[in-house]
Scaffold this motif. Structure first.
Motif, PDB file in Angstrom:
ATOM      1  N   TYR A   1      -7.070   0.763 -10.793  1.00  0.00           N
ATOM      2  CA  TYR A   1      -5.450   0.639 -11.499  1.00  0.00           C
ATOM      3  C   TYR A   1      -5.288  -1.131 -12.494  1.00  0.00           C
ATOM      4  CZ  TYR A   1      -3.477  -0.365  -6.977  1.00  0.00           C
ATOM      5  OH  TYR A   1      -2.881  -0.380  -5.771  1.00  0.00           O
ATOM      6  N   ASP A   2      -5.350  -1.337 -12.576  1.00  0.00           N
ATOM      7  CA  ASP A   2      -5.949  -2.695 -13.538  1.00  0.00           C
ATOM      8  C   ASP A   2      -5.005  -2.493 -14.679  1.00  0.00           C
ATOM      9  OD1 ASP A   2      -6.648  -4.886 -11.733  1.00  0.00           O
ATOM     10  OD2 ASP A   2      -9.300  -4.238 -13.126  1.00  0.00           O
ATOM     11  N   HIS A   3      -5.189  -1.753 -15.349  1.00  0.00           N
ATOM     12  CA  HIS A   3      -4.737  -1.406 -16.503  1.00  0.00           C
ATOM     13  C   HIS A   3      -3.182  -1.092 -16.691  1.00  0.00           C
ATOM     14  CE1 HIS A   3      -5.680   2.982 -15.408  1.00  0.00           C
ATOM     15  NE2 HIS A   3      -5.144   3.556 -15.647  1.00  0.00           N
ATOM     16  N   LEU A   4      -2.510  -0.668 -14.996  1.00  0.00           N
ATOM     17  CA  LEU A   4      -1.105  -0.124 -15.104  1.00  0.00           C
ATOM     18  C   LEU A   4      -0.325  -1.676 -14.805  1.00  0.00           C
ATOM     19  CD1 LEU A   4      -1.484   3.868 -12.818  1.00  0.00           C
ATOM     20  CD2 LEU A   4      -1.708   2.909 -15.863  1.00  0.00           C
ATOM     21  N   LEU A   5      -1.435  -2.195 -14.160  1.00  0.00           N
ATOM     22  CA  LEU A   5      -0.897  -3.825 -14.248  1.00  0.00           C
ATOM     23  C   LEU A   5       0.016  -4.058 -14.946  1.00  0.00           C
ATOM     24  CD1 LEU A   5      -2.891  -4.383 -10.146  1.00  0.00           C
ATOM     25  CD2 LEU A   5       0.144  -3.353 -10.740  1.00  0.00           C
ATOM     26  N   VAL A   6      -1.140  -4.182 -16.156  1.00  0.00           N
ATOM     27  CA  VAL A   6      -0.445  -5.359 -17.390  1.00  0.00           C
ATOM     28  C   VAL A   6       0.562  -5.462 -17.259  1.00  0.00           C
ATOM     29  CG1 VAL A   6      -0.522  -4.655 -19.758  1.00  0.00           C
ATOM     30  CG2 VAL A   6      -2.355  -4.182 -18.465  1.00  0.00           C
ATOM     31  N   GLU A   7       1.919  -4.468 -17.766  1.00  0.00           N
ATOM     32  CA  GLU A   7       3.407  -5.024 -17.070  1.00  0.00           C
ATOM     33  C   GLU A   7       4.114  -4.974 -16.439  1.00  0.00           C
ATOM     34  OE1 GLU A   7       5.113  -1.744 -19.876  1.00  0.00           O
ATOM     35  OE2 GLU A   7       3.514  -1.723 -21.653  1.00  0.00           O
ATOM     36  N   GLY A   8       3.373  -5.518 -15.489  1.00  0.00           N
ATOM     37  CA  GLY A   8       3.686  -5.958 -14.108  1.00  0.00           C
ATOM     38  C   GLY A   8       3.450  -4.503 -12.294  1.00  0.00           C
ATOM     39  N   TYR A   9       4.021  -4.646 -11.788  1.00  0.00           N
ATOM     40  CA  TYR A   9       3.613  -3.976 -10.831  1.00  0.00           C
ATOM     41  C   TYR A   9       4.511  -2.596 -10.213  1.00  0.00           C
ATOM     42  CZ  TYR A   9       3.143  -1.962  -6.114  1.00  0.00           C
ATOM     43  OH  TYR A   9       2.759  -0.867  -4.730  1.00  0.00           O
ATOM     44  N   GLU A  10       4.453  -1.161 -10.557  1.00  0.00           N
ATOM     45  CA  GLU A  10       5.209  -0.366 -10.876  1.00  0.00           C
ATOM     46  C   GLU A  10       4.505   1.002  -9.864  1.00  0.00           C
ATOM     47  OE1 GLU A  10       7.296   1.597 -14.014  1.00  0.00           O
ATOM     48  OE2 GLU A  10       6.783  -0.252 -15.704  1.00  0.00           O
ATOM     49  N   GLU A  11       5.142   0.814  -9.012  1.00  0.00           N
ATOM     50  CA  GLU A  11       4.126   2.024  -7.436  1.00  0.00           C
ATOM     51  C   GLU A  11       4.961   3.074  -8.478  1.00  0.00           C
ATOM     52  OE1 GLU A  11       6.150   3.440  -3.374  1.00  0.00           O
ATOM     53  OE2 GLU A  11       6.189   1.355  -3.315  1.00  0.00           O
ATOM     54  N   SER A  12       5.690   3.245  -9.907  1.00  0.00           N
ATOM     55  CA  SER A  12       5.612   5.208  -9.331  1.00  0.00           C
ATOM     56  C   SER A  12       4.165   5.717 -10.514  1.00  0.00           C
ATOM     57  CB  SER A  12       6.993   5.753 -10.383  1.00  0.00           C
ATOM     58  OG  SER A  12       7.031   4.912 -11.322  1.00  0.00           O
ATOM     59  N   LYS A  13       3.831   4.065 -11.166  1.00  0.00           N
ATOM     60  CA  LYS A  13       2.225   4.383 -11.877  1.00  0.00           C
ATOM     61  C   LYS A  13       0.864   4.814 -11.216  1.00  0.00           C
ATOM     62  CE  LYS A  13       3.943   2.451 -15.861  1.00  0.00           C
ATOM     63  NZ  LYS A  13       4.452   0.829 -16.752  1.00  0.00           N
ATOM     64  N   ILE A  14       1.662   4.183 -10.282  1.00  0.00           N
ATOM     65  CA  ILE A  14       0.335   4.474  -9.221  1.00  0.00           C
ATOM     66  C   ILE A  14       0.033   5.647  -8.721  1.00  0.00           C
ATOM     67  CG2 ILE A  14      -0.720   3.179  -7.127  1.00  0.00           C
ATOM     68  CD1 ILE A  14       0.165   0.648  -8.491  1.00  0.00           C
TER      69      ILE A  14
ATOM     70  N   MET B   1       1.083  -1.072  -0.061  1.00  0.00           N
ATOM     71  CA  MET B   1      -0.042   0.318   0.112  1.00  0.00           C
ATOM     72  C   MET B   1       0.938   1.373  -0.045  1.00  0.00           C
ATOM     73  SD  MET B   1      -3.450   0.922   1.839  1.00  0.00           S
ATOM     74  CE  MET B   1      -3.827  -0.779   1.999  1.00  0.00           C
ATOM     75  N   ILE B   2       0.130   2.228  -0.901  1.00  0.00           N
ATOM     76  CA  ILE B   2       1.134   2.907  -1.006  1.00  0.00           C
ATOM     77  C   ILE B   2       0.245   4.093   0.034  1.00  0.00           C
ATOM     78  CG2 ILE B   2       1.799   5.070  -2.454  1.00  0.00           C
ATOM     79  CD1 ILE B   2       1.462   2.793  -4.621  1.00  0.00           C
ATOM     80  N   THR B   3       1.511   5.642   0.500  1.00  0.00           N
ATOM     81  CA  THR B   3       0.775   6.441   1.328  1.00  0.00           C
ATOM     82  C   THR B   3       0.635   7.405   0.237  1.00  0.00           C
ATOM     83  OG1 THR B   3       3.674   6.329   2.399  1.00  0.00           O
ATOM     84  CG2 THR B   3       1.598   8.809   2.467  1.00  0.00           C
ATOM     85  N   GLY B   4      -0.507   8.086   1.070  1.00  0.00           N
ATOM     86  CA  GLY B   4      -1.111   8.801   0.444  1.00  0.00           C
ATOM     87  C   GLY B   4      -1.430  10.616   0.564  1.00  0.00           C
ATOM     88  N   TYR B   5      -2.327  11.063   0.193  1.00  0.00           N
ATOM     89  CA  TYR B   5      -2.493  12.746  -0.025  1.00  0.00           C
ATOM     90  C   TYR B   5      -3.261  13.371   0.449  1.00  0.00           C
ATOM     91  CZ  TYR B   5       0.709  12.036  -3.589  1.00  0.00           C
ATOM     92  OH  TYR B   5       1.489  11.351  -4.201  1.00  0.00           O
ATOM     93  N   ASN B   6      -3.487  14.344   1.536  1.00  0.00           N
ATOM     94  CA  ASN B   6      -4.736  14.597   2.774  1.00  0.00           C
ATOM     95  C   ASN B   6      -3.896  16.247   2.466  1.00  0.00           C
ATOM     96  OD1 ASN B   6      -6.047  12.915   3.959  1.00  0.00           O
ATOM     97  ND2 ASN B   6      -4.044  12.018   4.594  1.00  0.00           N
ATOM     98  N   THR B   7      -5.089  17.116   1.611  1.00  0.00           N
ATOM     99  CA  THR B   7      -4.766  18.217   1.271  1.00  0.00           C
ATOM    100  C   THR B   7      -6.088  18.850   2.166  1.00  0.00           C
ATOM    101  OG1 THR B   7      -4.017  17.805   0.086  1.00  0.00           O
ATOM    102  CG2 THR B   7      -4.326  20.103   0.030  1.00  0.00           C
ATOM    103  N   GLU B   8      -5.954  20.575   2.987  1.00  0.00           N
ATOM    104  CA  GLU B   8      -7.416  21.416   2.488  1.00  0.00           C
ATOM    105  C   GLU B   8      -7.633  21.827   2.183  1.00  0.00           C
ATOM    106  OE1 GLU B   8      -9.255  21.059   5.450  1.00  0.00           O
ATOM    107  OE2 GLU B   8      -8.266  19.831   6.586  1.00  0.00           O
ATOM    108  N   VAL B   9      -9.031  22.032   0.832  1.00  0.00           N
ATOM    109  CA  VAL B   9      -9.398  22.459   0.345  1.00  0.00           C
ATOM    110  C   VAL B   9     -10.419  23.865   0.485  1.00  0.00           C
ATOM    111  CG1 VAL B   9      -9.406  22.967  -2.038  1.00  0.00           C
ATOM    112  CG2 VAL B   9      -8.545  20.952  -1.544  1.00  0.00           C
ATOM    113  N   PRO B  10      -9.662  25.403   0.302  1.00  0.00           N
ATOM    114  CA  PRO B  10     -11.014  26.350   0.750  1.00  0.00           C
ATOM    115  C   PRO B  10     -11.294  26.207  -0.268  1.00  0.00           C
ATOM    116  CG  PRO B  10      -8.547  27.224   1.255  1.00  0.00           C
ATOM    117  CD  PRO B  10      -8.745  25.879   0.733  1.00  0.00           C
TER     118      PRO B  10
END
Length: 122
Positions: A48-61, A1-10
């Motif tokens: 993101y199934d389509h990103l795994l066709v050529e194998g797992y790449e964390e950078s793409k996700i 699992m990849i670390t996500g993002y949290n942002t406050e947007v006014p």
């Protein structure tokens, strides 16, 4: 699992919290929630199934997560959150109806790319 993002947007004097996370390789989805005062206003899931066709790449996700997070932030800042919420609800309805392997049609209905293009043009 990849670390996500949290942002406050006014927007309009109201703080919206945008949270994007990877749901894991077993699920193969990212999800972005938009919160207002602790309540979820919107949840946008993207496969993101389509990103795994050529194998797992964390950078793409990670790139997909970043793009979705920033796009939703721009939609909020442009005052179009309600429009996006309706499009996401329609996409979810169509996905439930079809339950086919080709979920791209439902994703396209969500219309984030079109909304972002509108924002750029305005």
């Amino acid at each position: 699992m990849i670390t996500g993002y949290n942002t406050e947007v006014p927007y309009g004097g109201v703080p919206y919290h945008v949270q994007t996370e990877d749901m894991g390789i077993d699920t193969k989805k990212i999800i972005t929630h938009v919160f207002k005062g602790g309540a979820i206003l919107l949840s946008k899931k993207t496969s993101y199934d389509h990103l795994l066709v050529e194998g797992y790449e964390e950078s793409k996700i990670k790139s997909l997560m970043n793009d979705q997070h920033k796009t939703i932030m721009r939609i909020i800042q442009a005052g179009k959150l309600e429009q996006l919420r309706k499009k996401v609800e329609e996409a979810e309805r169509l996905e439930k109806e079809s339950r086919k392997d080709d979920k791209e049609a439902a994703v396209k209905v969500a219309g984030m790319a079109e909304m972002e293009e509108e924002i750029k043009q305005s």
